[in-house]
Design a protein around this motif. Structure first.
Motif, PDB file in Angstrom:
ATOM      1  N   ALA A  99       0.897  -1.297  -0.015  1.00 43.95           N
ATOM      2  CA  ALA A  99       0.012   0.175  -0.004  1.00 43.95           C
ATOM      3  C   ALA A  99       0.819   1.218   0.088  1.00 43.95           C
ATOM      4  O   ALA A  99       2.196   1.513   0.566  1.00 43.95           O
ATOM      5  N   VAL A 100       0.201   2.353  -0.643  1.00 40.92           N
ATOM      6  CA  VAL A 100       0.868   3.724  -0.379  1.00 40.92           C
ATOM      7  C   VAL A 100      -0.305   4.538   0.142  1.00 40.92           C
ATOM      8  O   VAL A 100      -1.555   4.589  -0.159  1.00 40.92           O
ATOM      9  N   SER A 101       0.117   5.292   1.274  1.00 38.23           N
ATOM     10  CA  SER A 101      -0.877   6.251   1.633  1.00 38.23           C
ATOM     11  C   SER A 101      -0.281   7.831   1.957  1.00 38.23           C
ATOM     12  O   SER A 101       0.974   7.814   2.059  1.00 38.23           O
ATOM     13  N   LEU A 102      -1.173   8.579   1.554  1.00 35.57           N
ATOM     14  CA  LEU A 102      -1.062  10.232   1.645  1.00 35.57           C
ATOM     15  C   LEU A 102      -1.791  10.644   2.827  1.00 35.57           C
ATOM     16  O   LEU A 102      -2.755  10.149   2.903  1.00 35.57           O
ATOM     17  N   ALA A 147      -5.451   6.085  -0.018  1.00 33.89           N
ATOM     18  CA  ALA A 147      -4.538   4.702   0.376  1.00 33.89           C
ATOM     19  C   ALA A 147      -4.831   3.792  -0.989  1.00 33.89           C
ATOM     20  O   ALA A 147      -5.918   3.782  -1.339  1.00 33.89           O
ATOM     21  N   THR A 148      -3.845   3.359  -1.413  1.00 34.31           N
ATOM     22  CA  THR A 148      -4.099   2.223  -2.366  1.00 34.31           C
ATOM     23  C   THR A 148      -3.927   0.804  -1.654  1.00 34.31           C
ATOM     24  O   THR A 148      -3.336   0.733  -0.712  1.00 34.31           O
ATOM     25  N   SER A 149      -4.683   0.082  -2.390  1.00 36.20           N
ATOM     26  CA  SER A 149      -4.366  -1.463  -2.012  1.00 36.20           C
ATOM     27  C   SER A 149      -4.382  -2.472  -3.291  1.00 36.20           C
ATOM     28  O   SER A 149      -4.556  -1.732  -4.269  1.00 36.20           O
ATOM     29  N   SER A 150      -4.308  -3.689  -3.098  1.00 37.49           N
ATOM     30  CA  SER A 150      -4.372  -4.408  -4.084  1.00 37.49           C
ATOM     31  C   SER A 150      -5.805  -4.364  -5.117  1.00 37.49           C
ATOM     32  O   SER A 150      -5.823  -4.664  -6.181  1.00 37.49           O
ATOM     33  N   THR A 151      -6.762  -3.706  -4.381  1.00 35.90           N
ATOM     34  CA  THR A 151      -8.199  -3.663  -5.041  1.00 35.90           C
ATOM     35  C   THR A 151      -8.376  -2.337  -5.655  1.00 35.90           C
ATOM     36  O   THR A 151      -9.466  -2.302  -6.081  1.00 35.90           O
ATOM     37  N   GLY A 152      -7.677  -1.266  -5.242  1.00 32.36           N
ATOM     38  CA  GLY A 152      -8.027  -0.076  -5.773  1.00 32.36           C
ATOM     39  C   GLY A 152      -7.398   1.059  -4.768  1.00 32.36           C
ATOM     40  O   GLY A 152      -6.644   0.904  -4.084  1.00 32.36           O
ATOM     41  N   VAL A 153      -8.295   2.135  -4.504  1.00 39.66           N
ATOM     42  CA  VAL A 153      -7.898   3.381  -3.982  1.00 39.66           C
ATOM     43  C   VAL A 153      -9.057   3.721  -3.065  1.00 39.66           C
ATOM     44  O   VAL A 153     -10.195   3.623  -3.343  1.00 39.66           O
ATOM     45  N   THR A 154      -8.672   4.048  -1.883  1.00 44.66           N
ATOM     46  CA  THR A 154      -9.645   4.608  -0.727  1.00 44.66           C
ATOM     47  C   THR A 154      -9.436   5.862  -0.519  1.00 44.66           C
ATOM     48  O   THR A 154      -8.321   6.227  -0.346  1.00 44.66           O
ATOM     49  N   VAL A 155     -10.362   6.782  -0.612  1.00 39.75           N
ATOM     50  CA  VAL A 155     -10.225   8.138  -0.371  1.00 39.75           C
ATOM     51  C   VAL A 155     -11.046   8.518   0.918  1.00 39.75           C
ATOM     52  O   VAL A 155     -12.276   8.150   1.118  1.00 39.75           O
ATOM     53  N   THR A 156     -10.617   9.070   2.194  1.00 39.41           N
ATOM     54  CA  THR A 156     -11.088   9.582   3.296  1.00 39.41           C
ATOM     55  C   THR A 156     -11.549  10.898   3.385  1.00 39.41           C
ATOM     56  O   THR A 156     -10.765  11.780   2.890  1.00 39.41           O
ATOM     57  N   GLY A 157     -12.696  11.421   3.091  1.00 35.38           N
ATOM     58  CA  GLY A 157     -13.130  12.715   2.962  1.00 35.38           C
ATOM     59  C   GLY A 157     -13.663  13.156   1.910  1.00 35.38           C
ATOM     60  O   GLY A 157     -14.018  12.195   1.114  1.00 35.38           O
TER      61      GLY A 157
END
Length: 157
Positions: free
Chosen positions: A82-85, A94-104
Motif C-alpha cells: 500500500a501507499v498512503s498520503l 490509500a492504495t491497496s491491491s483492489t484499488g484506491v480509498t479516499v477518506t473525506g
C-alpha cells in the motif's frame, strides 16, 4: 574544530566515526559534475539532483516521509504494498491491491469531472439519497421509495 578548505590528496575510502559538521550553504557534492547536492541554505534543507537521469530513493521495506521530529507522517510507500498520503497525520488517500480509498471529500476546483469506465458505475449512498447540488444548492435528489426509484427536481423553471 579546524576546518580544512582544500584536500589535495585523493582519498579512495574514508571512515567517519563522528559527525560531519558543515555550515549553512556548505554543499556535499556527489558525481563528476556535482550532479547530486545535499545542503542547508540557512532556512531549508535541500537535496538537489542536477544531473541527467532520475533521482531514485530506494528502501528495503518502506519509504516514509515524516516531519522533522518524526512524529507525523506525510506519505508512506510500502514495498510491494500500500501507499498512503496523509493530511495532519490522518490517512486521506490509500492504495491497496483492489484499488484506491479516499477518506473525506473529493473537490474539483475547476473544470469538469469525467468518470469513464469500461464497466458499471456504482453509487452507494448509505444515507439513502443521492443529492445533486450546484454550488452547494440542492437541485435534485435520487432516492429509493417504497418500491421505486424516485428522481426529483428541487428547482423550478
Amino acid at each position: 574544530m579546524t576546518r580544512a578548505k582544500n584536500i589535495s590528496k585523493i582519498i579512495t575510502d574514508a571512515d567517519l566515526s563522528g559527525n560531519l559538521n558543515m555550515g549553512d550553504g556548505d554543499i556535499i557534492k556527489l558525481g563528476a559534475s556535482a550532479d547530486l547536492q545535499i545542503y542547508h541554505d540557512g532556512s531549508n534543507s535541500i537535496i538537489k539532483d542536477n544531473g541527467t537521469g532520475a533521482l531514485f530513493i530506494d528502501g528495503s521495506n518502506a519509504i516514509n516521509f515524516r516531519s522533522g521530529d518524526g512524529g507525523e507522517y506525510y506519505a508512506v510507500f510500502n514495498d510491494d504494498g500500500a501507499v498512503s498520503l496523509r493530511h495532519n497525520n490522518v490517512e486521506k488517500l490509500a492504495t491497496s491491491s483492489t484499488g484506491v480509498t479516499v477518506t473525506g471529500n473529493i473537490a474539483n476546483a475547476s473544470g469538469d469531472l469525467t468518470i469513464d469506465v469500461a464497466g458499471n458505475i456504482f453509487l452507494d449512498a448509505d444515507g439513502g439519497d443521492i443529492l445533486l447540488t450546484d454550488g452547494g444548492t440542492n437541485i435534485g435528489t435520487i432516492s429509493l421509495g417504497e418500491s421505486n426509484i424516485q428522481i426529483s427536481s428541487s428547482v423550478s423553471d
